[in-house]
Design a protein around this motif. Sequence first.
Motif, PDB file in Angstrom:
ATOM      1  N   ALA A  39      -3.785   2.890   6.846  1.00 40.79           N
ATOM      2  CA  ALA A  39      -3.749   3.650   8.100  1.00 40.79           C
ATOM      3  C   ALA A  39      -2.521   3.272   8.929  1.00 40.79           C
ATOM      4  O   ALA A  39      -1.865   4.137   9.527  1.00 40.79           O
ATOM      5  N   ILE A  40      -2.188   1.976   8.961  1.00 39.07           N
ATOM      6  CA  ILE A  40      -0.996   1.545   9.699  1.00 39.07           C
ATOM      7  C   ILE A  40       0.248   2.137   9.051  1.00 39.07           C
ATOM      8  O   ILE A  40       1.148   2.653   9.731  1.00 39.07           O
ATOM      9  N   ALA A  41       0.311   2.070   7.719  1.00 36.86           N
ATOM     10  CA  ALA A  41       1.473   2.623   7.001  1.00 36.86           C
ATOM     11  C   ALA A  41       1.610   4.117   7.257  1.00 36.86           C
ATOM     12  O   ALA A  41       2.715   4.629   7.467  1.00 36.86           O
ATOM     13  N   CYS A 101       4.845   0.485   0.944  1.00 35.55           N
ATOM     14  CA  CYS A 101       5.023  -0.228   2.208  1.00 35.55           C
ATOM     15  C   CYS A 101       4.459  -1.637   2.033  1.00 35.55           C
ATOM     16  O   CYS A 101       3.307  -1.796   1.606  1.00 35.55           O
ATOM     17  N   ALA A 102       5.274  -2.658   2.330  1.00 37.49           N
ATOM     18  CA  ALA A 102       4.856  -4.039   2.156  1.00 37.49           C
ATOM     19  C   ALA A 102       4.491  -4.655   3.500  1.00 37.49           C
ATOM     20  O   ALA A 102       5.260  -4.561   4.475  1.00 37.49           O
ATOM     21  N   ARG A 137       9.458   0.128   3.032  1.00 37.16           N
ATOM     22  CA  ARG A 137       9.231  -0.235   4.436  1.00 37.16           C
ATOM     23  C   ARG A 137       8.559  -1.605   4.440  1.00 37.16           C
ATOM     24  O   ARG A 137       7.749  -1.914   3.553  1.00 37.16           O
ATOM     25  N   ILE A 138       8.903  -2.412   5.414  1.00 36.58           N
ATOM     26  CA  ILE A 138       8.291  -3.731   5.570  1.00 36.58           C
ATOM     27  C   ILE A 138       7.656  -3.824   6.954  1.00 36.58           C
ATOM     28  O   ILE A 138       8.261  -3.439   7.955  1.00 36.58           O
ATOM     29  N   VAL A 173       0.850  -1.191   0.000  1.00 36.74           N
ATOM     30  CA  VAL A 173       0.000   0.000   0.000  1.00 36.74           C
ATOM     31  C   VAL A 173       0.884   1.238   0.000  1.00 36.74           C
ATOM     32  O   VAL A 173       2.098   1.170   0.226  1.00 36.74           O
ATOM     33  N   ALA A 174       0.260   2.373  -0.248  1.00 37.43           N
ATOM     34  CA  ALA A 174       0.979   3.644  -0.242  1.00 37.43           C
ATOM     35  C   ALA A 174       1.214   4.112   1.184  1.00 37.43           C
ATOM     36  O   ALA A 174       0.333   4.016   2.044  1.00 37.43           O
TER      37      ALA A 174
END
Length: 550
Positions: free
Chosen positions: A542-544, A486-487, A520-521, A474-475
């Motif tokens: 939202a987490i990212a 972000c993975a 980011r992972i 996601v972005a």
Amino acid sequence: MSRRARPIEGVVYRGEDEAAGWFKAGAWIDMTAGDALREAARRWGPRDAIVSGGRRLSFTDFDALSERLGAALLAHGLPPGGRVMFQMGNEIETAIALFACFKAGLVPVCTVPQYGEFEMAALARASGAVAHFIQADFRASLDLTGLAARLAEAVPSLGFVMAAGARAGEGAHPMGSLIESMPIERARARLAQVPIGSEDVLKFQLSGGSTGLPKIIPRFHAEYLGHSRDWALQFGKNESSVALWSLPLVHNGGQVWALFPTVLIGRTLVLTEPDIDVIFEAISREGVTHAMSIGPIAPKILAHPAIPRERLSSLHIFGAMNRAEALEAALGIPCANVYGLTEGMVSVTSPDRPAALRHRTNGTPGTPQNELKLLQPGTEDSVAGEDIGELCFRGPSTLTGYFGDPAQTAGAMTSDGFFRTGDLFRFEAVGDDRYLVFVGRAKDNIDRGGEKFGVEDIEALIGTHPDIADGRVVAMPCPVMGERACAFLVLRPGARPPGVAELGRYLLSLGLAKFKLPERIEIIDSLPVTGVGKLDRARLRAIAAGHAGT
């Protein structure tokens, strides 16, 4: 009567009545891109058409060099209507090569140098490409000569390789040598034998939408010329303007905003690398009046420790995708938010309009014949008043159909032919006009520094990693690049989590473009789902977002 000399199977064309209506309305220009450059050379011959570093290319030379290259390509067996993969930078050679193709009836496939073997091979097969143009000295870290050789093995139709710049490589045709091999008189005679209509395909542009690989968008001579002219005029350009562009010239923005108005209205185009100090120096040196950027240029300007405002006084307006108010405060010149999609609509607020409109909205469409409506996402139900909805548009430059992909086309259009942008807007009424106000995105794609890409192909490749059971991308917001990938990874039992660099090396080994790599992972036990059991991408975003900047 149809002005179509060379139809291409898999391209969706306008009906004769609709096309006639756009010509009558003045939204389309009944001319080919090649003839537009020939006319520009007749009108403004010795004037600078393109400036890049210490080089200056007049309209006369631009016309002649593209004539000679176009004829040379035909002499080497490239067929009119054949598609040509482009991996060239923001250089004068790229402009010459593009117009050489336009004049020869060849169709550029507007890829970028940063694409890897995975994307290039898939797009070459999908487009039916017959040649590969590279800028051999684009960047030391990118071996485009080696990539061209590998692609020729993977996709045998790409046996013809043209290389601009030094280090052409064995088997590639140096661009300069091709031009030198073709005298101008013979070139003009050769190209005069190639029938090209104003409704023929001009080029294949690529979509930055939500599916994995870019979708192929046919653009046509008449509609693209009209589209470019209209936006240039709305942006306040005229014959005495000087425009600056610092991102890939093969981007839709690089052509519709920068390259084509040069030919249509006779103003000078300055090409630079995306370095802020280089941009400032070029503005001062060349008297640049109009500049626009997508991607990281605007945040880099805002972060600059010493903006030389006294050297930027020639600027009439600076356009960016957002943050126009902050840019205007920093630069001391009018700035405006812009909006645009390769599928066919661009909008901006004219430089003479009030600052509040330039800053708060994304303007109005450059072509007045565009129809706009806001729908509830995923439906065909209109929203009311100033409510937020998905922007949909229909007009003279709207996508007619993705090349060879009726299923993707059907999913992108409403039943009455409006294109679904996947972007959320509201309307702001000002007199009889409705200004667009961008709110956010409804679909899953990532805009990293102006390169828009979907996530499906990244997720598919992540899924082949032996230690990963599942993965989604996601972005993640980024103050400089706009967004980064972000993975979220679910590991196989007992597996060791890969680091960002390790996962990147794995994806690069599979041919994925470097700019698509996750930066980011997040390791999670399971992917979140909605109440109906579907993947909850909103939760992942939202987490990212919570980790942005960490």
